[in-house]
Each structure stands twice: as structure tokens, then as C-alpha cells.
Design a protein around this motif. Structure first.
Motif, PDB file in Angstrom:
ATOM      1  N   LEU A 100       0.827  -1.211   0.000  1.00 28.01           N
ATOM      2  CA  LEU A 100       0.000   0.000   0.000  1.00 28.01           C
ATOM      3  C   LEU A 100       0.859   1.258   0.000  1.00 28.01           C
ATOM      4  CD1 LEU A 100      -2.747  -1.090   2.537  1.00 28.01           C
ATOM      5  CD2 LEU A 100      -3.041  -0.705   0.107  1.00 28.01           C
ATOM      6  N   VAL A 101       2.142   1.065   0.295  1.00 28.81           N
ATOM      7  CA  VAL A 101       3.034   2.220   0.301  1.00 28.81           C
ATOM      8  C   VAL A 101       3.655   2.301  -1.085  1.00 28.81           C
ATOM      9  CG1 VAL A 101       4.942   3.302   1.538  1.00 28.81           C
ATOM     10  CG2 VAL A 101       3.451   1.724   2.721  1.00 28.81           C
ATOM     11  N   ARG A 102       2.932   2.885  -1.991  1.00 31.92           N
ATOM     12  CA  ARG A 102       3.352   2.898  -3.389  1.00 31.92           C
ATOM     13  C   ARG A 102       4.068   4.190  -3.720  1.00 31.92           C
ATOM     14  NH1 ARG A 102       2.140  -2.133  -5.385  1.00 31.92           N
ATOM     15  NH2 ARG A 102       2.435  -1.193  -7.406  1.00 31.92           N
ATOM     16  N   LYS A 103       4.733   4.166  -4.877  1.00 30.95           N
ATOM     17  CA  LYS A 103       5.491   5.376  -5.198  1.00 30.95           C
ATOM     18  C   LYS A 103       4.640   6.472  -5.841  1.00 30.95           C
ATOM     19  CE  LYS A 103       7.327   4.092  -9.599  1.00 30.95           C
ATOM     20  NZ  LYS A 103       7.974   3.218 -10.329  1.00 30.95           N
ATOM     21  N   PHE A 104       3.550   6.092  -6.475  1.00 27.71           N
ATOM     22  CA  PHE A 104       2.727   7.119  -7.109  1.00 27.71           C
ATOM     23  C   PHE A 104       1.796   7.770  -6.096  1.00 27.71           C
ATOM     24  CE2 PHE A 104       3.222   4.426 -11.023  1.00 27.71           C
ATOM     25  CZ  PHE A 104       4.053   5.330 -11.657  1.00 27.71           C
ATOM     26  N   ILE A 105       1.645   9.052  -6.235  1.00 26.54           N
ATOM     27  CA  ILE A 105       0.742   9.757  -5.327  1.00 26.54           C
ATOM     28  C   ILE A 105      -0.693   9.308  -5.619  1.00 26.54           C
ATOM     29  CG2 ILE A 105      -0.111  12.045  -4.696  1.00 26.54           C
ATOM     30  CD1 ILE A 105       2.762  13.009  -5.531  1.00 26.54           C
TER      31      ILE A 105
END
Ligand SMILES: Nc1ncnc2c1ncn2[C@@H]1O[C@H](COP(=O)(O)OP(=O)(O)OP(=O)(O)O)[C@@H](O)[C@H]1O
Length: 410
Positions: A222-227
Motif C-alpha cells: 500500500l506504500v506505493r510510489k505514485f501519489i
């Protein structure tokens, strides 16, 4: 770097004024041709310098362009809602759900369809269409219609099984019990304890028992790089569960999105924060008596943001501890059920020898014991095979096997 060419010396010639005219003329000719040579050398050096300046200018342009691209490369993820005839599309940005009407080139328009996930820049210009491979929704969830794990395969945590059944299974199987008494069942259950103690197994076993779809998402996913990606995934997770009711949502490593807020306010932190807020808002708008149950797990209970433990959120905490002597014996027996084990194997003794082992470590120990039997050309696994396996594991991992259980979990 190329060295700058040396500047030629200024030609110099002493011409005796008393010389006859013809000789002076010749000397002047010589001087003139020296000057012409130097002039040519200087002209060629000038040309080289101009070439070099041109190269440097091109390099500066290139670096500036790269810089621009880098600056512009923090793109936002959005979904195309509608494709209009006049080279315009409506996109909805993930995270804040802002809907925007934006122009696209006719070439881009041809390739776009409603529902496509796209990356947009600050001015909402569509930069890229994300293909199926970048679709995080498909990649990041583990979905199983009805997992195979049963309560009978979980050893040493009977009390925790009872609590989970009460908090998760009963509201699904007998919701009327809660209605009759007029209470809300727990909204979410948080399993916490050292790694490899059976938290995931527990969640799967509830899904098995209640014939529910098991949907697992790791907090780290869930901690992705895209906002906007994390909160979008949270929405997808709940949407997926609604499509497949009854369902158990299992969020492993919840600490990845729900650790105590730090002072630093980087954009990454803000994004993690947004993901957590999305999770909380999904849970707040949730019917606790419905057909979806939420279980989360963590090895880092001490780090958790207490906001997620408030009533209506993860309000039932169940600690899943390391197995004790009796528990380890049960786990050993469970994992040797399908093995050809000699009657002489003393599980009580092995449970004593494996003090500090997690369920997962006991499982690998039984496999290792089987390997020793094979090495000795036997089909039956003997007590000494288990002892050899313990020795091997402890030799291999002397630094961390035994202490790993307490490593993250204080
Ligand atoms: N109590 C147990 N009884 C039987 N087997 C167990 C038990 N605990 C762990 N195992 C074995 O270890 C494997 C991993 O366990 P599981 O994934 O449930 O642990 P976990 O607590 O969710 O770990 P993590 O915190 O690392 O995600 C299981 O597939 C199972 O084979």
C-alpha cells in the motif's frame, strides 16, 4: 577534459635599418609570412574553441531538458472517466478524487478508453497510459475463494483461535445473535505477535470455516510510489470485498501504513498518511454487521499509531504469542502428520529442544529432518534426524534463528 591549446608566440624579427632595400624587403616578407602562420594557428584555435562552445551548449541544453523531465516526472495517477469527441477527457485523480476536464492530443485520444489508468502531470495533461502490468490492483492482492487452511492445522494457540472465531466468525455466521442483543460486533480485529506464529493461518482458517473469500493485501504494497496509488488500492480492496461477499480482508504488516506519525513531513509520509486515512474512512463507513470482516496483522505493535485502535476501527486486539512447550509439541505433530515418522520419535523432547522456535521455524525443521532421513537412505524419519536438523539450523543461523522471534517484537 581537453587541455586548451597553447597560444603561439608573437613573431618577432629584428630588421637592421641599414640593410640594403632588397634584403630588408626580404626580411619583411619573412616577418609577414610568420604573422600569416600565427594568424592561421589562431584562427584554427578559435574555430576549435567555437566547436567546443557549441558542444558545451548542447550539453547544457540536454541537461536542462533532463532536469525538466525529472522535475515533471512526479506524476499523479488518475482514471479516465469519460472520453469526449472534442479531444477532451474527464479524468479523476486518485487520492483526492478530483475530477478534471483535460485536453489530449488526437493520437492519445485514439488510445484512451473510459476506465483506463493514466499518469497525469501537475496540469493534468495525460502523460502515459498505464498498461495492465502496472495495474497494481491485480498484482498486490492475494485472493482465494476459500483457503484450504483449517483450525485443526494451527497448533498452540487455541485461546487465540477461540477469540478470532468469536470476533470474526460469529458475526458472519450468526449476525442475528448481535442484533438480538443489540450490540455491534468488533469492526476490525488486530492480530499482533512475533513473525511466523500463525497470524495469516488464523485469518485463512476463518475464511475457510465461513466459506468466505480471503483477500490479502500487504501493508508494504500500500506504500506505493505514485501519489494517490495507496488510497486507491485501499478503495479497490474494499470494492473487491464487496463484489465477493462474504469476504475476509486481511491486511498484513499494517504497521507499514499505520506507524506513529513522525515529525518529518516529507511527501512520502503524507502519502502514507493519506493511505491510512483512506483505510480509516472505509472502516468508518462500514457496516460491522455486514458480510465483510477485516483482520490486520503486525509484528510491530509498539510502533502502531493508536488512531487505528479506536472503537469502530481495529477495536479487538488479539495477541498471538510464541508457542510454549505444549504448543510446540502440537505444531511438531501437525507438521509431521503427512510424514513417515518412526514411533520412537519423542515429540515432548523435541518441543523442549526447540524453545524459542516459531511455528514457521518448526515447519522448516520438520522438512530438514526429512532431508536427513533421505541422506541416510531411509524412508522413515528418526528422532536423531530431528536432532541433527536442529543442530544444522542452529549452526547455519546461530546468530538469528533463536533470537529472530524477539527481533522486531518487543
Ligand atoms: N501455530 C502454528 N501452527 C502450525 N503451523 C504454524 C503455526 N504458526 C506458523 N506455522 C507455520 O508457519 C507458516 C507461516 O505462518 P504464518 O504466515 O501464519 O505466520 P504469521 O504469524 O502470519 O507470520 P508473519 O508475521 O511473518 O506474516 C505457516 O504456513 C505454517 O506452516
Amino acid at each position: 577534459m581537453s587541455r586548451s591549446p597553447s597560444i603561439p608566440d608573437r613573431p618577432h624579427r629584428d630588421i637592421d635599418p641599414d640593410l640594403p632595400d632588397s634584403e630588408r624587403l626580404e626580411a619583411l616578407h619573412g616577418h609577414f609570412s610568420d604573422l600569416v602562420d600565427v594568424n592561421e594557428q589562431l584562427a584554427s584555435q578559435l574555430e576549435q574553441a567555437q566547436d567546443r562552445r557549441e558542444q558545451l551548449r548542447e550539453r547544457v541544453d540536454r541537461v536542462e531538458r533532463e532536469n525538466e523531465t525529472l522535475k515533471g516526472s512526479s506524476l499523479y495517477i488518475a482514471t479516465v472517466e469519460d472520453v469526449l469527441d472534442n479531444d477532451e477527457v474527464v479524468v479523476k485523480q486518485h487520492g483526492n478524487n478530483q475530477e478534471v476536464l483535460t485536453d489530449v492530443s488526437p493520437r492519445m485520444l485514439e488510445r484512451l478508453e473510459a476506465g483506463d489508468r493514466v499518469a497525469v502531470n501537475d496540469s493534468f495533461a495525460v502523460q502515459t497510459i498505464l498498461d495492465a502490468e502496472t495495474d497494481a490492483r491485480a498484482q498486490s492482492m492475494e485472493i482465494s475463494e476459500r483457503p484450504q487452511v483449517t483450525y485443526g492445522e494451527i497448533g498452540g494457540i487455541d485461546e487465540q483461535i477461540r477469540e478470532v472465531r468469536e470476533a470474526v466468525e460469529q458475526p458472519l455466521a450468526e449476525p442475528e445473535l448481535f442484533e438480538d442483543v443489540g450490540i455491534e460486533p468488533p469492526s476490525g480485529v488486530l492480530l499482533h505477535g512475533p513473525p511466523g506464529t500463525g497470524k495469516t493461518m488464523l485469518a485463512k482458517a476463518v475464511a475457510n470455516e465461513t466459506n468466505a473469500t480471503f483477500i490479502k493485501m500487504a501493508g508494504s504494497e500500500l506504500v506505493r510510489k505514485f501519489i494517490g496509488e495507496g488510497s486507491r488500492l485501499v478503495r479497490d480492496l474494499f470494492e473487491m470485498a464487496r463484489e465477493r461477499e462474504p469476504a475476509i480482508i486481511f491486511i498484513d504488516e499494517i504497521d507499514a501504513i499505520a506507524t506513529t506519525r513522525t515529525e518529518s513531513k516529507t511527501s512520502g509520509d503524507a502519502e502514507v498518511q493519506r493511505t491510512m486515512m483512506q483505510l480509516l474512512s472505509e472502516m468508518d463507513g462500514f457496516d460491522a454487521r455486514g458480510e465483510i470482516r477485516i483482520i490486520a496483522a503486525t509484528n510491530r505493535f509498539d510502533m502502531l499509531d493508536r488512531a487505528i485502535l479506536r472503537p469502530g476501527r481495529f477495536d479487538r486486539l488479539i495477541e498471538v504469542p510464541e508457542a510454549d512447550q505444549e504448543g510446540r509439541e502440537q505444531i511438531l505433530q501437525i507438521h509431521t502428520r503427512g510424514m513417515n515418522v518412526d514411533d520412537e520419535v519423542d515429540f515432548d523432547d523435541l518441543a523442549e529442544e526447540t524453545d524459542g522456535y516459531s511455528g514457521a521455524e518448526i515447519e522448516s525443521l520438520t522438512t530438514e529432518a526429512g532431508m536427513f532421513a533421505i541422506r541416510n537412505d531411509r524412508e522413515e524419519v528418526h528422532h536423531e534426524d530431528f536432532l541433527n536438523a536442529i543442530e544444522k539450523i542452529e549452526d547455519d543461523d546461530s546468530s538469528d534463528v533463536i533470537s529472530s522471534a524477539g527481533y522486531f517484537y518487543q
